[in-house]
Every structure is written in C-alpha cells, then in structure tokens.
Design a protein around this motif. Structure first.
Motif: not given
Length: 331
Positions: A145-158
C-alpha cells in the motif's frame, strides 16, 4: 478491445476513522488516454445500504453526470460507460455518499492531494477503461500500500498497456480479518478481511486480471501468529483461487525486519524457513528479500525508511526495476 481495470484501491472497514457521510472529491492523474471509462463502486465491508448521489466525472471541458444509485452490503455496482477527453491530464470525480463503512484513505500515487471533507473515500473502488491491455493486481499489506515499489512499476508498465493496481492494506494479515479495535463486525475490519477472502473479493471485482502478485504474511509473522504450516496452507489456497479464476500468480519472499518492534530472532528463523520453502517449491517467485537485505535479517541501511520494516523510495525503485525487467522478458 474490452473493459480492463486500470486503477483501484483496496477497500477496508473504516471503523471509527471516518465521518458517517459527506462529499468525496478526487482529482487523479490521467491513467490511460481512453475515450470510455466506467466507475466501479462497492460496499465491501458495510452493513447498510449506501446511497451515491450527484456523481460527476470531468475531463477538461467534458463532464458527465451519473444518475443516483444505491449499493447493498457486499454489492458491486458499475456505472454506464462515460465518454471522456483522452487528452485530459487530470480526471475529476465528485459524489455525495450517505453512509461510510467501507473505503480507503486518500493516500494514493495517482491522487492529487487536497482539502478533504472526509478522512476516507467511501464507495468508489476502481476505474475501468475500454482499451487493449491487461490488469495486474499487487496484493499485500503496508509494504504494498505504501507504493514505494508499486508507483514506479505502474509508470513503467502502463507504457506497455499493463495496468498494475495497488491492493495493499496496512496491517492486513494472511491468516485473519483484523482491526485496531476489538470487533467481529465487518464494517470495523480496519485492516481488512483475511488474505484468501480479500483475494476472492478482488478477483470478483476487477476486470481482465492477468496476474496477481502475492506479497503478504509479514504482519502475521511479527504478531507471532504465523507458523510454516499455516503459511503454506493459506498460500496454497490463494494459488488454487488464482487457478480457479484462470489468473497467473507471482509469489514474493518475506522481507527482513529485525529491529522492528516485536520482531525477534525466533521469528527471523521462521521467516527464513518460509522463504526457503517458497524458493524450493515455486518458479513463479520474486525474491524481494535478497534485493533489500543487508546485515542478516535486517534491511539495508540505505533501503530502510527508519522503522526497520518499511521500504524507502530507493528500495522501492530497486524492487521495481527488477520486476519491470522480468515483465519485459516475459517471465
């Protein structure tokens, strides 16, 4: 081309942390340059009917009003398709909610900060777009939930038409439904349902899910309630659930946290046993522990947010880069 979940946030029971009713106003960064979207509402933890009124969705000069509707406890409601401006850099959502027993805090990588009438966003759960793409669910606790790894991954995968959605809940446990108060009532499950129930609800409510990243169990470990056998049983149940829904899964090792309150050497031994079992038995596995571990059983100092459990932004980037390369390679 079909409907795909492009954004979502895990709902939780909100207990005593939110006003009983109010107006929700959200401004999100553009998720995808789509022409059609629809909003997904759910009353996942509520025990009362929830009424959604004055719902509007605005992009640039294009705005649509959606008729009022109600959501029964446990019900999922999807709006009719909404035409939006695909060039808009911001999406604006506004609605009034009659009761608030199920929702999420506004902390999200895609939501702009602003003054709030309510502490939690109640009702809204996801956004779907009519696009060519697929949804990947990041399922876990505060480390997700803290998004430390999900946020940069989201930007890459989108950029690859892969839409990673964050389904982490801080304090969430694998073994049990949980709260910060003594309760058996679903609307008070501040840390959410147990892992298998949460995952089942997630797969029922998200559209065009290709893969689930399962990264959960650290709270059970720290609380002293986990055993190797109980971890194995619940993970196997989650795998069977993914297979039943024809969804791929990716397991993750439990990351080190010696130095965190209530963590000790005995629990560290169990963490290693769990990770050894995962590594020996599953090919669909990301070894987060190896990426972030420094001194045995501890996070690398440069990766530590300060509490010896949660990742800082540098650690999140290190994890995201590894996962992103695996997606690119098709692993």
């Amino acid at each position: 081309m079909g409907w795909t979940t492009v954004w979502s946030h895990a709902q939780r029971g909100i207990a005593h942390h939110c006003a009983s009713k109010g107006t929700v106003q959200l401004t999100l960064r553009q998720i995808v340059p789509a022409k059609k979207i629809r909003l997904v509402f759910k009353n996942e933890y509520g025990t009362q009917k929830q009424k959604i009124q004055n719902l509007s969705f605005k992009t640039n000069e294009k705005s649509e009003m959606i008729p009022d509707f109600t959501i029964d406890p446990g019900e999922i409601v999807k709006t009719a398709s909404i035409l939006i401006d695909p060039k808009a850099e911001k999406w604006q959502i506004c609605f009034h909610v009659s009761t608030s027993e199920s929702g999420f805090s506004y902390e999200d990588a895609d939501i702009f900060t602003g003054a709030r009438e309510m502490d939690f966003c109640s009702g809204l759960m996801a956004i779907e777009a009519e696009i060519t793409g697929q949804c990947v669910v990041a399922f876990g606790d505060s480390l997700t939930e803290g998004a430390t790894w999900t946020a940069p991954l989201q930007r890459s995968l989108r950029k690859q038409n892969i839409y990673l959605v964050n389904q982490g809940i801080n304090g969430s446990c694998l073994l049990k439904s949980n709260s910060d108060i003594s309760t058996k009532d679903s609307q008070n499950f501040f840390y959410g349902y147990s892992g298998v129930q949460r995952l089942k609800n997630c797969l029922n409510s998200h559209c065009n899910v290709e893969k689930v990243i399962i990264f959960i169990g650290i709270n059970d470990l720290i609380n002293g309630e986990l055993t190797l056998e109980s971890f194995q049983v619940e993970i196997e149940k989650m795998i069977q659930l993914c297979e039943r829904y024809n969804v791929a899964y990716q397991l993750c090792t439990l990351t080190p946290c010696l130095g965190y309150l209530e963590m000790n050497e005995a629990k560290e031994v169990l963490r290693k046993e769990i990770n050894t079992w995962l590594i020996r038995n599953f090919d669909d596995l990301w070894d987060f522990s190896t990426i972030v571990e420094g001194t045995q059983g501890c996070l690398k100092r440069t990766f530590d947010s300060g509490d010896h459990l949660h990742f800082n932004a540098i650690a999140g980037l290190a994890i995201a880069r590894q996962i992103s390369s695996d997606f690119v390679k098709g692993e």
